[in-house]
Design a protein around this motif. Structure first.
Motif, PDB file in Angstrom:
ATOM      1  N   SER A 251      54.111  32.014 -13.910  1.00 18.15           N
ATOM      2  CA  SER A 251      53.965  33.422 -14.297  1.00 18.15           C
ATOM      3  C   SER A 251      54.611  34.368 -13.292  1.00 18.15           C
ATOM      4  O   SER A 251      55.472  35.190 -13.654  1.00 18.15           O
ATOM      5  CB  SER A 251      52.487  33.769 -14.481  1.00 18.15           C
ATOM      6  N   ARG A 252      54.196  34.277 -12.008  1.00 18.53           N
ATOM      7  CA  ARG A 252      54.794  35.172 -11.012  1.00 18.53           C
ATOM      8  C   ARG A 252      56.277  34.889 -10.840  1.00 18.53           C
ATOM      9  O   ARG A 252      57.079  35.806 -10.623  1.00 18.53           O
ATOM     10  CB  ARG A 252      54.077  35.036  -9.677  1.00 18.53           C
TER      11      ARG A 252
ATOM     12  N   THR B  19      56.647  40.979  -2.150  1.00 12.89           N
ATOM     13  CA  THR B  19      55.695  40.032  -1.587  1.00 12.89           C
ATOM     14  C   THR B  19      55.303  40.434  -0.177  1.00 12.89           C
ATOM     15  O   THR B  19      56.158  40.819   0.632  1.00 12.89           O
ATOM     16  CB  THR B  19      56.305  38.618  -1.559  1.00 12.89           C
ATOM     17  N   PHE B  20      54.005  40.341   0.111  1.00 11.69           N
ATOM     18  CA  PHE B  20      53.468  40.553   1.460  1.00 11.69           C
ATOM     19  C   PHE B  20      52.745  39.265   1.844  1.00 11.69           C
ATOM     20  O   PHE B  20      51.873  38.796   1.108  1.00 11.69           O
ATOM     21  CB  PHE B  20      52.492  41.728   1.480  1.00 11.69           C
TER      22      PHE B  20
ATOM     23  N   GLU C 154      52.966  42.538  -5.379  1.00  3.29           N
ATOM     24  CA  GLU C 154      52.854  43.829  -6.066  1.00  3.29           C
ATOM     25  C   GLU C 154      54.092  44.087  -6.912  1.00  3.29           C
ATOM     26  O   GLU C 154      55.200  43.769  -6.479  1.00  3.29           O
ATOM     27  CB  GLU C 154      52.717  44.966  -5.050  1.00  3.29           C
ATOM     28  N   PRO C 155      53.899  44.722  -8.090  1.00  2.86           N
ATOM     29  CA  PRO C 155      52.639  45.038  -8.767  1.00  2.86           C
ATOM     30  C   PRO C 155      52.092  43.806  -9.481  1.00  2.86           C
ATOM     31  O   PRO C 155      52.751  42.775  -9.556  1.00  2.86           O
ATOM     32  CB  PRO C 155      53.048  46.124  -9.756  1.00  2.86           C
TER      33      PRO C 155
ATOM     34  N   THR D  58      44.459  49.533  -9.899  1.00  2.79           N
ATOM     35  CA  THR D  58      43.014  49.387  -9.749  1.00  2.79           C
ATOM     36  C   THR D  58      42.674  48.059  -9.082  1.00  2.79           C
ATOM     37  O   THR D  58      41.873  48.002  -8.137  1.00  2.79           O
ATOM     38  CB  THR D  58      42.327  49.462 -11.122  1.00  2.79           C
ATOM     39  N   ALA D  59      43.278  46.982  -9.560  1.00  2.00           N
ATOM     40  CA  ALA D  59      43.001  45.663  -8.988  1.00  2.00           C
ATOM     41  C   ALA D  59      43.484  45.574  -7.546  1.00  2.00           C
ATOM     42  O   ALA D  59      42.786  45.034  -6.678  1.00  2.00           O
ATOM     43  CB  ALA D  59      43.657  44.579  -9.846  1.00  2.00           C
ATOM     44  N   LEU D  60      44.672  46.106  -7.272  1.00  2.00           N
ATOM     45  CA  LEU D  60      45.234  45.997  -5.924  1.00  2.00           C
ATOM     46  C   LEU D  60      44.401  46.750  -4.887  1.00  2.00           C
ATOM     47  O   LEU D  60      44.337  46.335  -3.722  1.00  2.00           O
ATOM     48  CB  LEU D  60      46.674  46.495  -5.906  1.00  2.00           C
TER      49      LEU D  60
END
Length: 389
Positions: free
Chosen positions: A164-165, A175-176, A273-274, A330-332
């Motif tokens: 998926s990603r 990416t972090f 993110e996102p 919201t999730a992040l």
């Protein structure tokens, strides 16, 4: 074949989301590249925040969890000599539930058939198509044939290594990441726990954790080098090291026994993110990884699923797109706060190769401060039980 939502990945995040959407009358299909037996064989953490408990209760699947799980009102930090109690219930009014992730997954899997939740196991060559449109699709192979699922949305719950990603264009995400210079060597044994609550220990030799799966099954970990191997740790050596690192009070109560499982897991902090690209939403380990210190992995997946299920139900049932549009941000916001806590606790309790004697003294000073400060203990407790949704 057409459906409302395709969920890629049938671990706890995908199963929770599937059940929540089906409960609301939304058509879903789950695709899982591994077998059901393999999914259940994965050993993971088992400290559940209230958010995760609430999801299972909402689904009517919490009976076994409440019957067999262990409600914990606190946990301990140790500095090699003493145990520092963090009174979760007294400081926040809430506790946590110790119930293995495997058991959560089993409860969700066992209910899937009777509730009509469609899961395709051993789905090979899964590919996502037209994600930047309103008509995405997923193709896969099963039973020697190629299949296509057309949907309105796709939920990627297929973990760090999933497709998926990887299907998000490089230019559309960032990416972090921090990879830690050590791992956790874990041992699972059918022996009673050495303590009635978890112990996170900081010792000069490195971190140790005393946890449990039940009143008769214990899970212990020690910090080891990334290039270490389980065979370098015969059971007697490992039990001796646990005695040393957990401190004399805990060591006096350790019951030794043969290992049911012994393995080394690396540690990393990771956020992508996102968490949305077009018609694709990411949830759980597909979007973020936390070191297991603080037990946030499954609980973050549960909060993602809570946000995403509400957003999709509002979209399908009320024609309200606000939740879908706000899902990632919201999730992040919650993800980063949980990453901060796990990172902080990992830095406090582990020995880093470059920290030296000064770093060790700073850790001990911080633990001494925590031991004497209700405010510091409250901050830890609020984060450990899980921040509100």
């Amino acid at each position: 074949m057409k459906t409302d939502v395709v969920i890629v990945g049938a671990g706890p995040a995908g199963l929770m989301l599937g059940h929540l959407l089906m409960q609301a009358g939304i058509d879903v299909v789950l695709l899982e590249r591994k077998s059901a037996d393999y999914v259940l064989s994965r050993i993971r953490a088992g400290v559940l925040e209230q958010t995760t408990v609430d999801v299972m209760d909402q689904l009517g699947l919490g009976e076994r969890m409440h019957g067999e799980g262990l409600a914990h009102d606190g946990f301990y930090l140790a500095d090699g000599d003493r145990l520092i109690h963090i009174d979760l219930q007294g400081l926040t009014g809430h506790g946590v539930m110790v119930y293995g992730q495997t058991e959560v997954t089993r409860d969700l899997m066992d209910a899937a058939g009777s509730r009509g939740l469609e899961i395709v196991y051993e789905a090979e060559d899964v590919a996502l198509h037209d994600l930047d449109s309103e008509h995405p699709a997923v193709t896969y192979r099963a039973g020697g044939e190629t299949h296509r699922l057309d949907a309105r949305f796709i939920a990627g719950c297929d973990g760090f290594h999933g497709v998926s990603r990887q299907s998000v264009p490089d230019a559309a995400g960032k990416t972090f990441e921090r990879v830690y210079p050590f791992g956790w060597l874990g041992i699972l044994a059918d022996v009673p726990p050495c303590n009635d609550e978890l112990i996170y220990a900081n010792h000069e030799n490195g971190f140790a954790l005393a946890s449990m799966r039940s009143r008769t099954r214990s899970r212990y970990y020690i910090q080891v080098a990334l290039d270490d191997r389980p065979e370098n740790w015969p059971e007697e050596r490992l039990w001796d090291e646990l005695d040393l690192r957990l401190g004399p009070e805990a060591a006096a109560r350790i019951t030794r026994g043969p290992a049911l499982e012994k393995s080394i897991a690396p540690l990393r902090s990771f956020v992508f993110e996102p968490m949305r690209y077009g018609s694709l939403f990411l949830a759980g380990d597909a979007a973020h990884i936390v070191p297991p210190t603080g037990a946030k992995g499954l609980n973050l997946a549960s909060s993602d699923v809570a946000y995403l299920s509400r957003a999709l139900i509002a979209w399908f049932k009320q024609n309200d797109a606000a939740g879908v549009e706000a899902y990632s941000s919201t999730a992040l916001a919650r993800v980063w706060k949980s990453e901060r806590f796990s990172w902080t606790l990992t830095n406090l309790m582990h020995r880093f190769p470059d920290s030296g004697p000064f770093g060790r003294k700073m850790q001990l000073a911080e633990l001494d401060y925590i031991a004497s400060s209700r405010a510091a203990q409250t901050t830890i407790a609020e984060n450990y039980i899980g921040l509100p949704l």
